[in-house]
Design an enzyme around this catalytic site. Structure first.
Site, PDB file in Angstrom:
ATOM      1  N   LYS A  66      -3.231  -0.715   2.094  1.00  0.00           N
ATOM      2  CA  LYS A  66      -2.276  -1.405   0.984  1.00  0.00           C
ATOM      3  C   LYS A  66      -1.378  -0.229   1.487  1.00  0.00           C
ATOM      4  O   LYS A  66      -1.013   1.047   2.107  1.00  0.00           O
ATOM      5  CB  LYS A  66      -1.460  -1.312  -0.083  1.00  0.00           C
ATOM      6  CG  LYS A  66      -0.872  -1.812  -0.984  1.00  0.00           C
ATOM      7  CD  LYS A  66      -0.513  -1.550  -2.436  1.00  0.00           C
ATOM      8  CE  LYS A  66       0.777  -1.920  -3.149  1.00  0.00           C
ATOM      9  NZ  LYS A  66       2.043  -2.222  -2.244  1.00  0.00           N
ATOM     10  N   ASP A  68       2.805   0.563   2.559  1.00  0.00           N
ATOM     11  CA  ASP A  68       4.403   0.480   1.414  1.00  0.00           C
ATOM     12  C   ASP A  68       5.375   0.583   2.169  1.00  0.00           C
ATOM     13  O   ASP A  68       5.705   1.449   3.626  1.00  0.00           O
ATOM     14  CB  ASP A  68       4.346   2.420   1.487  1.00  0.00           C
ATOM     15  CG  ASP A  68       5.115   2.335  -0.399  1.00  0.00           C
ATOM     16  OD1 ASP A  68       5.951   1.078  -0.008  1.00  0.00           O
ATOM     17  OD2 ASP A  68       5.506   3.968  -0.474  1.00  0.00           O
ATOM     18  N   GLU A 208      -1.328   4.782  -0.198  1.00  0.00           N
ATOM     19  CA  GLU A 208      -0.664   4.153  -1.652  1.00  0.00           C
ATOM     20  C   GLU A 208      -1.731   4.036  -2.570  1.00  0.00           C
ATOM     21  O   GLU A 208      -2.063   2.814  -3.983  1.00  0.00           O
ATOM     22  CB  GLU A 208       0.747   3.231  -1.492  1.00  0.00           C
ATOM     23  CG  GLU A 208       1.271   2.188  -2.431  1.00  0.00           C
ATOM     24  CD  GLU A 208       2.150   1.503  -2.010  1.00  0.00           C
ATOM     25  OE1 GLU A 208       3.330   1.119  -2.773  1.00  0.00           O
ATOM     26  OE2 GLU A 208       2.244   1.037  -0.527  1.00  0.00           O
TER      27      GLU A 208
END
Length: 350
Positions: A66, A68, A208
């Protein structure tokens, strides 16, 4: 490592080992039939990931890291390059390096879905560094540090790929943006791993979280469960609807009062009083003092003193550890402000 494409039940647009070409090398023979082409969409609402606490199980799911940053779509069109935010705003001028990299991709027309990020020294995406590179919220700077992590291909040389399964779209994307590249457009690689182990490793390395996607799903706009996000630390965007004054805190900001959206209504979700840097706190205070109002935009039954109510125009990115039973965030920390054009990213209460 990037997972080799699974044999799909649907035909691929490109099966050979030759590089993808955006334009034919020679004139088309008029005697040959013309294949029907799909019109290129001016904009596509993004597919959004649902937040889950644990990764899904089974071979139907693939995983990615993921990122950010800011969700963007890169449109490669006959007339030029357009880079659009999640909310549909044209930010082409703010990412010149990504624009130039898109011009060099070997394709005539395409729409790439991905995330603009700035990487720290350990190669992790850092939202604060991205904000700095853009000059902060409301800043007019262009980012020379941001790169584009591409994770989907929605349109390819006259073909709308949204009805194709993810494996098909990824196979074509990996031809355009090969794994392991170090340019300003890079591939967000699929990772072959158990979801729980991958999440643990991501958290251990300070990332993250991870994204899980259904292999055989088409690309559907909205939050429909085809994509899932599992975070190491929760992070969402909220409206700042007020602040509590303090004579000892940075910027004289004791805490920010936050709200999410439920339809057209704003709902109070709690407050944040940590994470402010000295310079950022005073800049934030100056912005807040220009949008004060007498009455709150939320139903508030708290007992805080010295609260100043604000117009809901500032959007804060907040990191937090947990939620209470009534939906309030706990152990929150302020990360920075999002752009005014990014209201689409504000947390939706379901």
């Amino acid at each position: 490592m990037t997972k080799p494409p699974r044999k799909s039940s649907k035909p691929l647009l490109h099966e050979s080992d030759a590089p993808v070409r955006g334009r034919p090398r020679q004139r088309r023979d008029p005697a040959q039939p013309s294949l029907p082409l799909d019109p290129m969409p001016a904009r596509i609402e993004p597919c959004l990931a649902q937040l889950k606490t644990r990764p899904p199980k089974g071979e139907d799911w693939v995983f990615e890291i993921k990122w950010d940053g800011y969700r963007l779509s890169v449109h490669i069109e006959p007339t030029g390059i357009r880079i659009l935010t999640r909310g549909g705003h044209d930010w082409t001028h703010r990412f010149p390096a990504i624009k130039l990299a898109a011009m060099w991709l070997p394709v005539g027309s395409a729409i790439l879905d991905g995330e603009a990020v700035v990487l720290d020294e350990q190669g992790r995406s850092d939202f604060g560094l991205l904000q700095q590179s853009l000059g902060g919220r409301g800043g007019k700077k262009i980012s020379s540090d941001a790169i584009f992590m591409a994770f989907d291909l929605l349109y390819f040389d006259g073909h709308d790929l949204r009805k194709s399964e993810l494996d098909v779209r990824r196979h074509l994307l990996e031809d355009l943006v090969p794994a392991g590249g170090q340019g300003d457009i890079r591939l967000s690689e699929e990772i072959e791993a158990d979801g729980d182990q991958l999440l643990a490793s991501a958290c251990e390395h300070g990332l993250e979280g991870i994204i899980a996607k259904r292999r055989d799903a088409p690309y559907r706009s909205g939050q429909l469960g085809d994509w899932l996000k599992i975070k190491c630390v929760q992070s969402d965007s909220f409206f700042i609807v007020g602040y509590e004054k303090s004579t000892v805190a940075r910027g004289n900001i004791g805490s920010l009062l936050l709200a999410g959206r439920k339809g057209v209504e704003l709902i109070y979700v709690g407050s944040v009083g940590t994470g402010f840097k000295e310079k950022d706190a005073w800049a934030l205070r100056e912005m807040m003092d220009s949008i004060t109002q007498k009455t709150p935009e939320i139903k508030y039954a708290g007992r805080r003193k010295n609260v100043v109510w604000l117009q809901p125009t500032l959007i804060a990115e907040i990191e937090y550890r947990a939620r209470t039973d009534d939906g309030k965030i706990r152990h929150a920390s302020y990360k920075g402000l999002r752009e005014v054009q990014d209201t689409a990213a504000v947390y939706e209460i379901v």
